[in-house]
Design a protein around this motif. Sequence first.
Motif, PDB file in Angstrom:
ATOM      1  N   SER A 273       9.033   4.729  -3.780  1.00 21.82           N
ATOM      2  CA  SER A 273       7.311   4.469  -5.140  1.00 21.82           C
ATOM      3  C   SER A 273       6.889   3.475  -4.817  1.00 21.82           C
ATOM      4  O   SER A 273       7.722   1.897  -5.352  1.00 21.82           O
ATOM      5  CB  SER A 273       8.105   4.554  -6.242  1.00 21.82           C
ATOM      6  OG  SER A 273       7.126   4.370  -7.092  1.00 21.82           O
ATOM      7  N   TYR A 274       6.149   3.415  -4.579  1.00 18.61           N
ATOM      8  CA  TYR A 274       5.174   1.923  -3.895  1.00 18.61           C
ATOM      9  C   TYR A 274       4.443   1.383  -5.562  1.00 18.61           C
ATOM     10  O   TYR A 274       4.599  -0.047  -6.094  1.00 18.61           O
ATOM     11  CB  TYR A 274       3.951   2.426  -3.105  1.00 18.61           C
ATOM     12  CG  TYR A 274       3.110   1.848  -2.881  1.00 18.61           C
ATOM     13  CD1 TYR A 274       2.952   0.482  -2.660  1.00 18.61           C
ATOM     14  CD2 TYR A 274       1.577   2.012  -3.614  1.00 18.61           C
ATOM     15  CE1 TYR A 274       2.183  -0.704  -3.451  1.00 18.61           C
ATOM     16  CE2 TYR A 274       0.545   0.899  -3.787  1.00 18.61           C
ATOM     17  CZ  TYR A 274       0.846  -0.280  -3.682  1.00 18.61           C
ATOM     18  OH  TYR A 274      -0.393  -1.458  -3.567  1.00 18.61           O
ATOM     19  N   PRO A 275       4.652   2.584  -6.524  1.00 18.49           N
ATOM     20  CA  PRO A 275       3.517   1.941  -7.652  1.00 18.49           C
ATOM     21  C   PRO A 275       4.954   1.217  -8.390  1.00 18.49           C
ATOM     22  O   PRO A 275       5.148  -0.088  -9.288  1.00 18.49           O
ATOM     23  CB  PRO A 275       3.199   3.129  -8.236  1.00 18.49           C
ATOM     24  CG  PRO A 275       2.778   4.124  -7.399  1.00 18.49           C
ATOM     25  CD  PRO A 275       3.591   3.992  -6.210  1.00 18.49           C
TER      26      PRO A 275
ATOM     27  N   SER B 183       1.005  -1.226   0.108  1.00 17.84           N
ATOM     28  CA  SER B 183      -0.020  -0.215   0.193  1.00 17.84           C
ATOM     29  C   SER B 183       0.837   1.660   0.359  1.00 17.84           C
ATOM     30  O   SER B 183       1.912   1.430  -0.005  1.00 17.84           O
ATOM     31  CB  SER B 183      -1.041  -0.056   1.237  1.00 17.84           C
ATOM     32  OG  SER B 183      -0.240   1.012   1.713  1.00 17.84           O
ATOM     33  N   GLU B 184       0.391   2.444  -0.045  1.00 16.41           N
ATOM     34  CA  GLU B 184       0.783   3.935  -0.241  1.00 16.41           C
ATOM     35  C   GLU B 184       1.393   4.205   1.304  1.00 16.41           C
ATOM     36  O   GLU B 184       2.990   4.630   1.524  1.00 16.41           O
ATOM     37  CB  GLU B 184       0.052   4.974  -0.090  1.00 16.41           C
ATOM     38  CG  GLU B 184       0.546   5.748  -1.330  1.00 16.41           C
ATOM     39  CD  GLU B 184       1.509   5.493  -2.483  1.00 16.41           C
ATOM     40  OE1 GLU B 184       2.515   5.839  -2.511  1.00 16.41           O
ATOM     41  OE2 GLU B 184       1.261   5.114  -3.556  1.00 16.41           O
ATOM     42  N   ASP B 185       1.041   3.259   2.060  1.00 14.77           N
ATOM     43  CA  ASP B 185       1.415   4.106   3.480  1.00 14.77           C
ATOM     44  C   ASP B 185       3.322   2.466   3.839  1.00 14.77           C
ATOM     45  O   ASP B 185       3.627   3.008   4.099  1.00 14.77           O
ATOM     46  CB  ASP B 185       0.512   2.836   4.424  1.00 14.77           C
ATOM     47  CG  ASP B 185      -0.532   3.316   5.053  1.00 14.77           C
ATOM     48  OD1 ASP B 185      -0.855   5.494   4.416  1.00 14.77           O
ATOM     49  OD2 ASP B 185      -1.715   2.598   4.874  1.00 14.77           O
ATOM     50  N   CYS B 186       3.267   1.640   3.101  1.00 18.25           N
ATOM     51  CA  CYS B 186       5.037   1.716   2.516  1.00 18.25           C
ATOM     52  C   CYS B 186       5.304   2.671   2.211  1.00 18.25           C
ATOM     53  O   CYS B 186       6.811   2.459   2.821  1.00 18.25           O
ATOM     54  CB  CYS B 186       4.943  -0.291   2.465  1.00 18.25           C
ATOM     55  SG  CYS B 186       3.206  -1.311   2.789  1.00 18.25           S
ATOM     56  N   THR B 187       5.540   3.175   1.622  1.00 17.80           N
ATOM     57  CA  THR B 187       6.091   4.309   0.972  1.00 17.80           C
ATOM     58  C   THR B 187       6.558   5.221   2.571  1.00 17.80           C
ATOM     59  O   THR B 187       7.896   5.296   2.307  1.00 17.80           O
ATOM     60  CB  THR B 187       5.245   5.429  -0.275  1.00 17.80           C
ATOM     61  OG1 THR B 187       5.066   4.174  -0.712  1.00 17.80           O
ATOM     62  CG2 THR B 187       6.726   6.708  -0.162  1.00 17.80           C
ATOM     63  N   GLU B 188       6.192   5.743   2.832  1.00 15.16           N
ATOM     64  CA  GLU B 188       6.472   5.995   4.156  1.00 15.16           C
ATOM     65  C   GLU B 188       7.452   5.253   5.863  1.00 15.16           C
ATOM     66  O   GLU B 188       8.394   5.831   6.242  1.00 15.16           O
ATOM     67  CB  GLU B 188       5.285   7.172   5.291  1.00 15.16           C
ATOM     68  CG  GLU B 188       6.003   7.875   6.151  1.00 15.16           C
ATOM     69  CD  GLU B 188       6.761   9.158   5.764  1.00 15.16           C
ATOM     70  OE1 GLU B 188       7.603   9.390   6.570  1.00 15.16           O
ATOM     71  OE2 GLU B 188       6.483   9.287   4.456  1.00 15.16           O
TER      72      GLU B 188
END
Length: 91
Positions: free
Chosen positions: A36-38, A13-18
């Motif tokens: 970059s998550y994507p 998820s985008e949360d993993c980026t942080e």
Amino acid sequence: MQTEVLDVTGMNSEDCTETVMRAIKTIDGVGTVAVSYPGNRAIVEFDEQLTAPREVAAVLEKAGYGVRKLNLGQASNDGCSGRCGQCGCAG
């Protein structure tokens, strides 16, 4: 300063980026970090006198992610090194 492009697995998820960014920034000698998550990529600039890619990988693995080093030219199909903001590598 040296730059490494890492393929980070396990981001779901985008949360993993942080989370990935915070983990990498705990390492002495790390400068700029772009995640970059994507693109499942982390671009890490670091002082090679203070740390090494294996230390970055160890920190991320401890945080629950898998890591594979990539060559800068493999960061995207056009070799942009992930800084174009359009390829999904980072930006």
